[in-house]
Scaffold this active site. Structure first.
Site, PDB file in Angstrom:
ATOM      1  CG  ASP A  39      -1.952  -1.065   1.213  1.00  0.00           C
ATOM      2  OD1 ASP A  39      -2.301  -1.524   0.113  1.00  0.00           O
ATOM      3  OD2 ASP A  39      -2.415  -1.473   2.300  1.00  0.00           O
ATOM      4  CE1 TYR A  66       3.304  -6.612   4.712  1.00  0.00           C
ATOM      5  CE2 TYR A  66       2.817  -8.909   5.198  1.00  0.00           C
ATOM      6  CZ  TYR A  66       2.928  -7.867   4.295  1.00  0.00           C
ATOM      7  OH  TYR A  66       2.647  -8.088   2.965  1.00  0.00           O
ATOM      8  CG  ASP A  80      -5.220   2.656   5.514  1.00  0.00           C
ATOM      9  OD1 ASP A  80      -6.113   3.516   5.323  1.00  0.00           O
ATOM     10  OD2 ASP A  80      -4.410   2.330   4.627  1.00  0.00           O
ATOM     11  NE  ARG A 178      -5.090  -1.788   3.248  1.00  0.00           N
ATOM     12  CZ  ARG A 178      -5.805  -1.550   2.153  1.00  0.00           C
ATOM     13  NH1 ARG A 178      -6.829  -0.713   2.211  1.00  0.00           N
ATOM     14  NH2 ARG A 178      -5.529  -2.149   1.021  1.00  0.00           N
TER      15      ARG A 178
END
Length: 312
Positions: A39, A66, A80, A178
């Protein structure tokens, strides 16, 4: 000919396509692609292939890692903090939120799980990207998908009027962090959105060894070369061809193998894969020739070319 991989550290505010375009200009390599969208707001590892190595992106390891921060108490249009706020709980409603309550919900997001990707995502529905449809004000039913989450570890918890949770997540391809943030917030009854995301590993590359765009530009001025494509495929079993077999390989011919499996790693792969296992193919000097599929023919074990890299 430029051929290899770049372990890029994507900056915030850039799309993955922006990064590919920038790398293309810096390296003057027209054939450039990336191995997994990040993203725009996210940072971290973005594997990029240059030249013929773009055909090898599909064979990179799918595992990703992550470091994520989840903001609890709100929901947004994008799942988000970049999106419009849809709901926000009052500070008083968040005071009873505890780390124990959060920990009790985490386990449901580990393993093979079903998740619905965000409305703002690159997934295509009826030939159109979801984010394009969302920007047009169109709400569509996003198909649920199965993904694999191997591990979620709580690194830090900051209670208060804007409570935040730091997580490390190891997962397979196609997993939306997300969506995990959104669904964790829903499970806690307060809502949640992703506040920050950093990809620390992807495609076999790690953040510690990545280059920023600025570092890449400086390195190119000092004779930088991409990562040898053979090194990007070390997770695959290896077949090393004799000189005569190399000639046949470049003609796209299947090659009969003298022994089966060619390497111990290949034997492990055969036990795990239901379909024909693949292997990286080298010549006697260790140069990567491409990727082949290991099959069984009438004459015995065969190596069938899947990707043949240029001879030069």
């Amino acid at each position: 000919m430029v051929c290899g991989f770049l372990n890029l550290c994507k900056p915030a505010g850039f799309t993955s396509h922006d990064c590919v375009a920038k790398v293309r200009r810096l390296t003057r390599c027209k054939r450039t692609g990336h191995g997994g969208t990040l993203d725009p707001a996210a940072i971290g590892v973005l594997p990029i292939a240059l030249g013929p190595a773009t055909r090898l992106l599909q064979f990179l390891p799918g595992a990703k890692s992550y470091a994520a921060t989840v903001r609890l108490g709100i929901t947004t249009t994008t799942d988000d903090l970049e999106g419009e706020v849809l709901t926000a709980r009052s500070p008083e409603a968040l005071t009873s939120l505890t780390l124990e309550a959060i920990s009790s919900q985490i386990s449901q997001f580990i393993g093979p799980i079903r998740q619905i990707p965000p409305q703002y995502s690159a997934i295509q529905v009826d030939g159109q990207r979801l984010y394009d449809l969302a920007r047009q004000g169109k709400t569509v039913e996003v198909p649920e998908r199965q993904v694999q989450v191997d591990r979620i570890t709580i690194e830090a918890w900051r209670p208060g009027t804007e409570p935040e949770l730091d997580l490390t997540i190891d997962c397979g391809p196609g997993t939306y962090i997300r969506s995990i943030a959104r669904d964790l917030g829903a499970a806690l009854g307060v809502g949640g959105a992703l506040a920050h995301l950093k990809r620390t590993a992807s495609g076999g590359f790690t953040l510690e060894n990545s280059l920023t765009l600025e570092q890449l530009e400086a390195a190119i001025g000092q004779g930088w070369q991409p990562i040898d494509p053979a090194l990007g495929l070390t997770h695959l079993p290896t077949v090393t061809l004799a000189e005569e077999a190399v000639k046949r390989w470049f003609f796209g011919q299947a090659i009969t193998l003298a022994e089966w499996p060619p390497t111990p790693q290949c034997g492990e792969s055969l036990k795990q894969e239901q379909t024909d296992p693949i292997a990286r193919v080298l010549d006697q000097s260790g140069r990567l020739l491409g990727v082949g599929a290991l099959t069984t023919g009438e004459a015995g074990p065969l190596l069938a070319p899947r990707v043949v890299l240029p001879a030069d």
